[in-house]
Design a protein around this motif. Structure first.
Motif, mmCIF file in Angstrom:
data_model
loop_
_atom_site.group_PDB
_atom_site.id
_atom_site.type_symbol
_atom_site.label_atom_id
_atom_site.label_comp_id
_atom_site.label_asym_id
_atom_site.label_seq_id
_atom_site.Cartn_x
_atom_site.Cartn_y
_atom_site.Cartn_z
ATOM 1 N N LEU A 291 -54.855 46.999 -21.564
ATOM 2 C CA LEU A 291 -56.048 46.734 -20.757
ATOM 3 C C LEU A 291 -56.476 47.981 -19.992
ATOM 4 O O LEU A 291 -57.664 48.355 -19.982
ATOM 5 N N VAL A 292 -55.523 48.647 -19.345
ATOM 6 C CA VAL A 292 -55.847 49.858 -18.580
ATOM 7 C C VAL A 292 -56.306 50.973 -19.507
ATOM 8 O O VAL A 292 -57.194 51.771 -19.155
ATOM 9 N N LEU A 293 -55.742 51.044 -20.710
ATOM 10 C CA LEU A 293 -56.167 52.062 -21.670
ATOM 11 C C LEU A 293 -57.629 51.870 -22.065
ATOM 12 O O LEU A 293 -58.400 52.836 -22.146
ATOM 13 N N LYS A 294 -58.042 50.632 -22.280
ATOM 14 C CA LYS A 294 -59.443 50.362 -22.613
ATOM 15 C C LYS A 294 -60.367 50.713 -21.442
ATOM 16 O O LYS A 294 -61.450 51.285 -21.647
ATOM 17 N N ILE A 295 -59.963 50.370 -20.229
ATOM 18 C CA ILE A 295 -60.778 50.701 -19.057
ATOM 19 C C ILE A 295 -60.909 52.207 -18.898
ATOM 20 O O ILE A 295 -61.998 52.733 -18.606
ATOM 21 N N ASN A 296 -59.805 52.920 -19.111
ATOM 22 C CA ASN A 296 -59.839 54.373 -18.966
ATOM 23 C C ASN A 296 -60.734 55.012 -20.021
ATOM 24 O O ASN A 296 -61.478 55.969 -19.735
ATOM 25 N N LYS A 297 -60.701 54.506 -21.248
ATOM 26 C CA LYS A 297 -61.581 55.025 -22.298
ATOM 27 C C LYS A 297 -63.047 54.798 -21.927
ATOM 28 O O LYS A 297 -63.890 55.690 -22.095
ATOM 29 N N PHE A 298 -63.347 53.605 -21.439
ATOM 30 C CA PHE A 298 -64.735 53.291 -21.071
ATOM 31 C C PHE A 298 -65.236 54.197 -19.951
ATOM 32 O O PHE A 298 -66.346 54.729 -20.009
ATOM 33 N N LEU A 299 -64.398 54.409 -18.932
ATOM 34 C CA LEU A 299 -64.818 55.265 -17.822
ATOM 35 C C LEU A 299 -64.932 56.721 -18.238
ATOM 36 O O LEU A 299 -65.825 57.449 -17.775
#
Length: 420
Positions: A291-299
């Motif tokens: 989940l955090v990996l997806k958020i970091n990619k988006f940001l």
């Protein structure tokens, strides 16, 4: 004449009495005296020739000559063992010095990269807000210089965001903090070996493998293939220990309570702990890590995209769009690097790796076929309990709950670790 006779009688009587006393003394001495044994002198031969009659050799020469070769051989063996011990100790101290040096190196670089994160965050935000203000103010045709300046600032900040999002300074700083902690742990392990026993070749090889594994897990270069991938396709736990092949145990083995501290209850407890770690702790951290990996990619994509839109808007005569995009880019950058999303991702990687290492260590110990080669069962149980932040009764209670859940077909609700 009478006097002469008297004197002669007196002399004769005294003489007879003295002779009688002397004869008695001689008889007494003869009665109590013992015969003296003859003295026998042994001459040591010049050469060692065994006696065929008695089968003996000269004891003095045997003591001086025959064991001297045996003593010399034993002394050579002792010297060789001492030399080998000194060599292994020197090698282990050399590894210890390298570990201390790496620990200091990672600490210094970690502080530097943490400063990078703070300085770059503040610099990018100030440049973005300045560009957004200039784009909003320079709406008229007479303020063309403000538009061009805003466009240049947005372009520059876009490039800075791309670089910063690529290297993730907060994640780099967390990597170095984890490396410092693990190198400290390895330092204490080596110091313990040097303090309690004589090191062997396996200790030197194991310490060397651990150092190299830590170097691979937490590299120092920022660019190239050696750097850890900051945006992998899937979340993967960190691995900082050397890979080993473990021998599988035999199936039907009966054990007693005094078998190196192991019993069937302790072995069952360890196996149930592994199941809880796999199904609860590691699975939960892998879910959060993805989940955090997806958020970091988006940001990481949104920040440069918004500043790029702002640069185009300021040049195309859309100051409102440029100002809005710049403000949103500031918010995204602050949330990403001010909130240290990369650091949180690295923390989840480290936690998942910790549970993976604990699972492998328990499996390798329990699956060892020879119980005598295992670590003491009571000591190992205490280590597992401490790593999970539990007491021994709590760890046994967790194993019983896991065993009952298999019978009932349910899943344990409780996590194995109480630390994190």
């Amino acid at each position: 004449m009478a006097s002469l006779q008297a004197s002669s009688l007196t002399f004769s009587s005294s003489y007879s009495s003295s002779c009688c006393c002397s004869s008695r003394r001689v008889n007494v001495n003869a009665a109590i005296s013992l015969p003296k044994l003859p003295k026998i002198r042994f001459s040591s031969p010049k050469t060692i020739l065994p006696s065929r009659d008695l089968g003996l050799t000269n004891p003095i020469l045997i003591e001086k000559i025959v064991p001297s070769t045996m003593i010399q051989e034993h002394g050579n063996e002792e010297q060789g063992a001492q030399h080998n011990t000194r060599k292994l100790t020197a090698q282990l101290y050399t590894i210890l010095e390298a570990v201390c040096d790496r620990e200091e190196m990672h600490r210094n670089i970690g502080e530097q990269r943490d400063n990078w994160n703070t300085l770059l965050l503040n610099s990018i935000n100030m440049i973005t807000l300045t560009a957004a203000t200039m784009a909003g103010v320079g709406g008229g045709a007479s303020l063309l210089a403000l538009k061009l300046s805003a466009a240049l600032l947005f372009t520059a900040v876009t490039g800075m965001m791309v670089v910063v999002n690529k290297i993730q300074p907060s994640q780099l700083a967390e990597e170095q903090r984890n490396a410092v902690r693990l190198f400290k742990q390895l330092q204490r392990e080596i110091e313990t070996v040097l303090a309690i026993r004589i090191p062997c070749e396996e200790d030197v090889e194991e310490a060397m493998e651990k150092v190299l594994a830590l170097d691979r897990a937490y590299p120092l270069p920022l660019l190239g293939n050696k750097m850890i991938e900051k945006f992998p396709k899937t979340f993967e736990p960190a691995v900082w220990w050397p890979s080993k092949r473990f021998q599988r145990a035999n199936g039907g083995r009966e054990m007693t309570k005094q078998n190196n501290g192991w019993s069937e209850e302790v072995e069952m407890e360890m196996r149930e702990t592994i199941q809880v770690l796999k199904t609860k702790d590691r699975e939960d951290y892998e879910r959060l890590g993805n989940l955090v990996l997806k958020i970091n990619k988006f940001l990481a994509i949104s920040g440069p995209l918004l500043t790029g839109i702002a640069a185009i808007g300021s040049c195309a005569g859309s100051p409102s769009w440029a100002a809005a995009a710049g403000a949103l880019a500031t918010v995204v950058n602050t949330f990403e690097h001010g909130g240290q999303v990369g650091m949180v991702l690295e923390m989840y990687r480290n936690c998942a790796g910790f549970f993976t290492l604990l699972e492998e260590s328990i499996e390798s110990t329990v699956d060892e076929s020879e119980v005598e080669r295992r670590e003491n069962g009571e000591m190992f149980e205490m280590k597992v309990a401490l790593k999970l932040g539990r007491s021994l009764p709590e760890l046994r209670d967790l194993a019983r709950k896991s065993s009952y859940s298999h019978i009932e077909g349910t899943q344990v609700r409780e996590f194995a670790s109480k630390l994190f």
